[in-house]
Design an enzyme around this catalytic site. Structure first.
Site, PDB file in Angstrom:
ATOM      1  N   ASP A 203       9.907   1.059   3.351  1.00 57.91           N
ATOM      2  CA  ASP A 203       8.718   0.249   3.609  1.00 57.91           C
ATOM      3  C   ASP A 203       8.837  -1.000   2.721  1.00 57.91           C
ATOM      4  O   ASP A 203       8.654  -0.931   1.507  1.00 57.91           O
ATOM      5  CB  ASP A 203       7.471   1.075   3.266  1.00 57.91           C
TER       6      ASP A 203
ATOM      7  N   CYS B  89      -5.722   1.491   0.055  1.00 58.90           N
ATOM      8  CA  CYS B  89      -5.001   2.342   1.030  1.00 58.90           C
ATOM      9  C   CYS B  89      -3.893   3.132   0.354  1.00 58.90           C
ATOM     10  O   CYS B  89      -2.793   3.293   0.910  1.00 58.90           O
ATOM     11  CB  CYS B  89      -4.435   1.510   2.179  1.00 58.90           C
TER      12      CYS B  89
ATOM     13  N   GLN C 128       5.686  -4.716   0.763  1.00 58.79           N
ATOM     14  CA  GLN C 128       5.368  -5.391  -0.501  1.00 58.79           C
ATOM     15  C   GLN C 128       6.588  -6.005  -1.173  1.00 58.79           C
ATOM     16  O   GLN C 128       6.438  -6.830  -2.065  1.00 58.79           O
ATOM     17  CB  GLN C 128       4.699  -4.415  -1.484  1.00 58.79           C
TER      18      GLN C 128
HETATM   19  N1  PMP Z   1       2.934  -0.442   3.322  1.00 60.69           N
HETATM   20  C1  PMP Z   1       2.615  -1.122   2.210  1.00 60.69           C
HETATM   21  C2  PMP Z   1       3.377  -0.848   0.950  1.00 60.69           C
HETATM   22  C3  PMP Z   1       1.589  -2.064   2.250  1.00 60.69           C
HETATM   23  O1  PMP Z   1       1.269  -2.731   1.132  1.00 60.69           O
HETATM   24  C4  PMP Z   1       0.907  -2.306   3.457  1.00 60.69           C
HETATM   25  C5  PMP Z   1      -0.210  -3.335   3.544  1.00 60.69           C
HETATM   26  N2  PMP Z   1      -1.122  -3.302   2.509  1.00 60.69           N
HETATM   27  C6  PMP Z   1       1.280  -1.578   4.585  1.00 60.69           C
HETATM   28  C7  PMP Z   1       2.292  -0.668   4.476  1.00 60.69           C
HETATM   29  C8  PMP Z   1       0.611  -1.790   5.890  1.00 60.69           C
HETATM   30  O2  PMP Z   1       0.876  -3.081   6.354  1.00 60.69           O
HETATM   31  P1  PMP Z   1       0.101  -3.680   7.603  1.00 60.69           P
HETATM   32  O3  PMP Z   1      -1.346  -3.456   7.346  1.00 60.69           O
HETATM   33  O4  PMP Z   1       0.480  -5.131   7.601  1.00 60.69           O
HETATM   34  O5  PMP Z   1       0.592  -2.957   8.804  1.00 60.69           O
END
Ligand code: PMP
Length: 550
Positions: free
Chosen positions: A346, A510, A349
């Site tokens: 992922d 989140c 960030q």
């Molecule tokens: N993974 C990470 C580490 C994130 O920081 C985020 C967004 N805060 C996401 C996934 C989800 O990204 P998105 O909302 O742009 O789909």
């Protein structure tokens, strides 16, 4: 060999002074001392190799070390070239350092289709040694390589930063949630809608051809950004969340069964937990979690112990959104691959802060969002190794992803179209391409080095705020400062800062499991980007000092 700069220590690091394998850490520390003359000791041979704060500004034009040449280094220090590559990978600013002390040992720059242009002579330490020109002329100009990173210069490119909020200059410290857009992204998007707007692929007319070229140009920009082998490995999606859902559903449902295990870390965003949980429930697989220590660093030995023949995928973040920990992705991938287990990275960030190279990492899947890399919302990308994507069934069905449809059966197209049902976000792909061109023009190695120094500076200031507890104190951190202050409500802190024109986030970010590991379910999060300055940080710290006591 070039002439050393004034202040450069002349005592030679000779091959004879390098006794062997055990001397690696010492060697790197010594080289740093030789160059910077600050008695700067390095705590580990690899990870935080050269704290940006230890680097002189302006950087010396030459880092050549009398008495040490690359060949001698390679011959006398087992693993020398590897060591340098690892340093260069782990700490982009060290790339120039490593290249300077042992030319030729860094990985070769990626080959065609890009043409390589040399960096400007005298480019600063941390500026890339080369940069890419597009294979085909594109409507979005590639910015010249900056000779030295200048936040004031890049700030001019971001119109949204130049406004006042509640009577104060806007200080945007909510970059981990989303980033502002440079004028080139705004222009590319509006030019697309003003001039080229059409649906893609299906119609044989001029605007359809232009829109298709613009859309596919965005895909090529993503390929170049990630150093993927082919645009077939790049799928456009709404963002990181949708990309993880795609892999969980398409890969997971085809490959997971009862008793199988999905390995995640304790510091994932919900987007890298919930889709796996859903697919685990549907297939009978279970989640296994890599724990972290009190600094928020993954416990690699425990990760290794989790891996087994039952492990079907490892999905980890490269930079944790609530803590800022930079995870050791090369080691994680190395360990997982030893068990034949694919890894999803992922990069939501990490992508705004550090260079990415899916081939060097040997990542199987890597996902990121446009809005966090200074591009539009509603667009992001999945990188997947072609053989994995080829073997995966489609996830969503609809137009554009088919070769043929009858009521009896449908023949799907190949990758990436197989995963792009319906009309995609064409304008978003154009804007994302412009954003990635912009980022590469500024130079991610220079960005990483600059932000590292800014983070050190800001964390130093936070350490002096009474009652403040920083959550996430990893040695290798990027961009994020999560904290709570004794006796203060998180939301009240964010509101107080907003009254001073400072945007931060308060909440669970989140990432509830990550915060709960530290005994809280919410925090205040300030997060940096390359357009933030020390002045921004000073304003933020000053406002924190005026928090009304409760
Ligand atoms: N993974 C990470 C580490 C994130 O920081 C985020 C967004 N805060 C996401 C996934 C989800 O990204 P998105 O909302 O742009 O789909």
């Amino acid at each position: 060999m070039t002439t050393p700069e004034a202040g450069f220590h002349q005592s030679p690091v000779t091959p004879a002074s390098l006794p062997g394998e055990a001397a690696h850490a010492d060697l790197v520390a010594r080289l740093a001392r030789e160059i910077y003359g600050q008695g700067q000791a390095l705590s580990e041979p690899f990870a935080p190799a050269l704290p940006a704060s230890a680097l002189p500004s302006p950087a010396p034009a030459s880092l050549a070390i009398p008495g040490l040449d690359g060949a001698a280094f390679a011959a006398l220090v087992p693993g020398g070239p590897d060591l340098l590559r690892r340093i260069a990978q782990d700490h982009p600013r060290a790339a120039s350092f490593a290249e300077a002390i042992a030319p030729g040992f860094l990985p070769a720059p990626p080959a065609a289709p890009s043409r390589l242009a040399p960096a400007a002579p005298g480019a600063a330490l941390g500026a890339p040694d080369y940069y890419f020109l597009p294979a085909e002329p594109r409507s979005v100009p590639v910015l010249p390589v900056a000779t030295a990173f200048d936040p004031e210069r890049v700030r001019k490119d971001f119109p949204a930063l130049h406004q006042s909020v509640n009577g104060h200059r806007l200080v945007w410290l909510d970059n981990a949630a989303t980033t502002h857009k440079p004028q080139s992204v705004i222009d590319a998007t509006s030019r697309f809608y003003a001039h080229d707007n059409s649906n893609i692929h299906r119609a044989a007319h001029t605007l359809a051809a232009r829109a298709t070229d613009a859309f596919e140009g965005g895909r090529e920009a993503v390929r170049r950004f990630l150093n993927a082998r082919s645009t077939d490995e790049i799928v456009f999606l709404r963002g990181t969340t949708e990309a993880i859902n795609l892999v969980a559903n398409a890969y997971g449902r085809a490959n997971f069964g009862p008793g199988d295990e999905i390995v995640l870390s304790q510091i994932e965003h919900h987007a890298n937990i919930v889709p796996w949980q859903m697919v685990a429930q549907a297939t009978g697989a279970t989640l296994r979690v890599i724990p972290v220590n009190d600094r928020g660093e993954l416990l690699l030995d425990q990760f290794a112990a989790l891996l087994s023949g039952r492990t079907k995928i490892v999905a980890v973040t490269q930079v944790a959104n609530a803590l800022g920990t930079v995870n050791p992705i090369p080691e994680i991938i190395g360990l997982a691959h030893a068990y034949g287990v694919p890894v999803l990275v992922d990069a939501a960030q990490s992508s705004p802060h550090m260079p990415l190279d899916v081939q060097a990492l040997d990542a199987d899947f890597l996902v990121f969002s446009g809005h966090k890399v200074f591009g539009p919302t509603g667009i992001g990308a999945l990188y997947g190794k072609k053989h994995l994507l080829d073997a995966m069934p489609p996830w969503q069905g609809g137009g554009h992803m088919i070769e043929d449809v009858t009521f009896a059966r449908t023949v799907y197209r190949g990758v990436p179209e197989k995963f792009e049902a319906g009309t995609p976000d064409i304008g978003g792909a154009v804007g994302l391409g412009a954003a990635l061109d912009y980022l590469q023009g500024v130079g991610l190695p220079a960005i990483a080095a600059y932000e590292h120094g800014l983070l050190d500076y800001a964390q130093g200031g936070l350490a002096e705020i009474r009652g403040l507890r920083l959550i996430g104190t990893a040695h290798h951190k990027a961009s994020v400062m999560s904290f709570v202050i004794e006796g203060q409500e998180n939301a009240a802190i964010a509101q107080h800062l907003d009254r001073h024109g400072i945007a931060v986030r308060a909440g669970h970010h989140c990432a509830l499991p990550a915060l709960r590991r530290f005994g809280v379910s919410e925090s205040v999060r300030a997060s940096l980007a390359f357009y933030n300055t020390r002045e921004d940080v000073d304003v933020f710290l000053a406002a924190l000092r005026t928090l009304p006591r409760r």
